[in-house]
Design a protein around this motif. Structure first.
Motif, PDB file in Angstrom:
ATOM      1  N   MET A  42       1.145  -1.379   0.295  1.00  0.00           N
ATOM      2  CA  MET A  42       0.228  -0.079  -0.240  1.00  0.00           C
ATOM      3  C   MET A  42       0.628   0.902  -0.078  1.00  0.00           C
ATOM      4  N   GLY A  43       1.621   1.208   0.693  1.00  0.00           N
ATOM      5  CA  GLY A  43       3.308   2.774   0.227  1.00  0.00           C
ATOM      6  C   GLY A  43       2.889   2.888  -0.594  1.00  0.00           C
ATOM      7  N   LEU A  48       1.648   6.661  -5.462  1.00  0.00           N
ATOM      8  CA  LEU A  48       0.611   6.854  -6.606  1.00  0.00           C
ATOM      9  C   LEU A  48       0.156   7.877  -6.760  1.00  0.00           C
ATOM     10  N   VAL A  49      -0.943   7.265  -5.753  1.00  0.00           N
ATOM     11  CA  VAL A  49      -2.192   7.744  -5.642  1.00  0.00           C
ATOM     12  C   VAL A  49      -1.362   9.528  -5.220  1.00  0.00           C
ATOM     13  N   PHE A  50      -0.942   9.638  -4.338  1.00  0.00           N
ATOM     14  CA  PHE A  50      -1.167  11.546  -3.772  1.00  0.00           C
ATOM     15  C   PHE A  50      -0.246  12.307  -5.489  1.00  0.00           C
ATOM     16  N   ILE A  51       0.566  11.175  -5.961  1.00  0.00           N
ATOM     17  CA  ILE A  51       1.616  12.106  -7.143  1.00  0.00           C
ATOM     18  C   ILE A  51       0.508  12.347  -7.848  1.00  0.00           C
ATOM     19  N   ALA A  52      -0.416  11.287  -8.460  1.00  0.00           N
ATOM     20  CA  ALA A  52      -1.387  11.685  -9.313  1.00  0.00           C
ATOM     21  C   ALA A  52      -2.213  12.516  -8.797  1.00  0.00           C
ATOM     22  N   LEU A  54      -1.599  15.264  -7.060  1.00  0.00           N
ATOM     23  CA  LEU A  54      -0.685  16.821  -6.665  1.00  0.00           C
ATOM     24  C   LEU A  54      -0.711  17.079  -8.205  1.00  0.00           C
ATOM     25  N   VAL A  55       0.035  16.679  -9.685  1.00  0.00           N
ATOM     26  CA  VAL A  55      -0.290  16.604 -10.790  1.00  0.00           C
ATOM     27  C   VAL A  55      -2.302  16.899 -10.759  1.00  0.00           C
ATOM     28  N   GLY A  56      -3.047  16.424 -10.805  1.00  0.00           N
ATOM     29  CA  GLY A  56      -4.322  16.587 -11.347  1.00  0.00           C
ATOM     30  C   GLY A  56      -4.516  18.683 -10.516  1.00  0.00           C
ATOM     31  N   ALA A  57      -4.236  18.386  -9.339  1.00  0.00           N
ATOM     32  CA  ALA A  57      -4.475  19.807  -8.779  1.00  0.00           C
ATOM     33  C   ALA A  57      -3.524  20.865  -9.161  1.00  0.00           C
ATOM     34  N   ILE A  58      -2.201  20.527  -9.970  1.00  0.00           N
ATOM     35  CA  ILE A  58      -1.723  21.762 -10.485  1.00  0.00           C
ATOM     36  C   ILE A  58      -1.977  21.838 -12.234  1.00  0.00           C
ATOM     37  N   ILE A  59      -1.951  20.765 -12.404  1.00  0.00           N
ATOM     38  CA  ILE A  59      -4.009  21.165 -13.884  1.00  0.00           C
ATOM     39  C   ILE A  59      -4.777  22.052 -13.427  1.00  0.00           C
ATOM     40  N   PHE A  60      -5.543  21.674 -12.231  1.00  0.00           N
ATOM     41  CA  PHE A  60      -6.458  22.354 -12.049  1.00  0.00           C
ATOM     42  C   PHE A  60      -6.303  23.952 -12.057  1.00  0.00           C
ATOM     43  N   VAL A  61      -5.053  24.427 -10.966  1.00  0.00           N
ATOM     44  CA  VAL A  61      -4.622  25.228 -10.485  1.00  0.00           C
ATOM     45  C   VAL A  61      -4.717  26.295 -11.933  1.00  0.00           C
ATOM     46  N   ALA A  62      -3.732  25.515 -12.798  1.00  0.00           N
ATOM     47  CA  ALA A  62      -3.284  26.014 -14.193  1.00  0.00           C
ATOM     48  C   ALA A  62      -4.681  26.610 -14.896  1.00  0.00           C
ATOM     49  N   ARG A  63      -5.088  25.530 -15.231  1.00  0.00           N
ATOM     50  CA  ARG A  63      -6.173  26.433 -16.320  1.00  0.00           C
ATOM     51  C   ARG A  63      -7.769  26.997 -15.732  1.00  0.00           C
ATOM     52  N   PHE A  64      -7.789  27.433 -14.381  1.00  0.00           N
ATOM     53  CA  PHE A  64      -8.476  27.640 -14.059  1.00  0.00           C
ATOM     54  C   PHE A  64      -7.916  29.893 -13.743  1.00  0.00           C
TER      55      PHE A  64
END
Length: 106
Positions: A42-43, A48-52, A54-64
Motif C-alpha cells: 500500500m505504500g 502514486l495516488v498522491f502524485i496523481a 498533486l499533478v491534477g491539482a496543479i493542472i486544475f489551478v493552471a487552467r483556472f
C-alpha cells in the motif's frame, strides 16, 4: 489482596487513558503496524495516488488561472484559421471562399 491488585490495575489503566492495557508490544517477532492494512504494497500505491492528485491539482489551478495548452501545431489564437484550413482540405469550401474568410480572419 486480590481486590487491591485489581483496583491498582484499574486505576493505572484509567489514569493512563487505557494505554497501559491496550497498547501492543512490537517485539522482534511481533506484529508491526506497517504490516497491517496492506503493508509494503500500500505504500507505493498510495504514493502514486498522491502524485496523481498533486499533478491534477496543479493542472486544475493552471487552467483556472488561464493557461490552456496549444492545440494543433500552432498558437491557440490560430484555432479559427486551422479550422478553416481543415474545411478547405476536406473540400467543404472552395478556393475563393477560403481566401475571403482567411482575409477576414487576418
Amino acid at each position: 489482596m486480590n481486590k487491591m491488585i485489581l483496583a491498582v490495575v484499574i486505576a493505572v489503566a484509567y489514569l493512563s487513558g487505557g494505554s497501559a492495557i491496550a497498547e501492543p508490544t512490537y517485539g522482534a517477532y511481533g506484529v508491526h503496524p506497517m504490516m497491517s492494512w496492506g503493508g509494503w504494497f500500500m505504500g507505493p500505491v498510495m504514493m502514486l495516488v498522491f502524485i496523481a492528485f498533486l499533478v491534477g491539482a496543479i493542472i486544475f489551478v493552471a487552467r483556472f488561472l488561464g493557461w490552456h495548452p496549444a492545440s494543433g501545431g500552432g498558437h491557440s489564437g490560430d484555432r479559427s484559421l486551422s479550422i478553416l484550413r481543415e474545411r478547405f482540405a476536406r473540400g467543404e469550401i472552395d478556393q475563393a471562399e477560403f481566401d475571403a474568410r482567411r482575409k477576414a480572419l487576418e
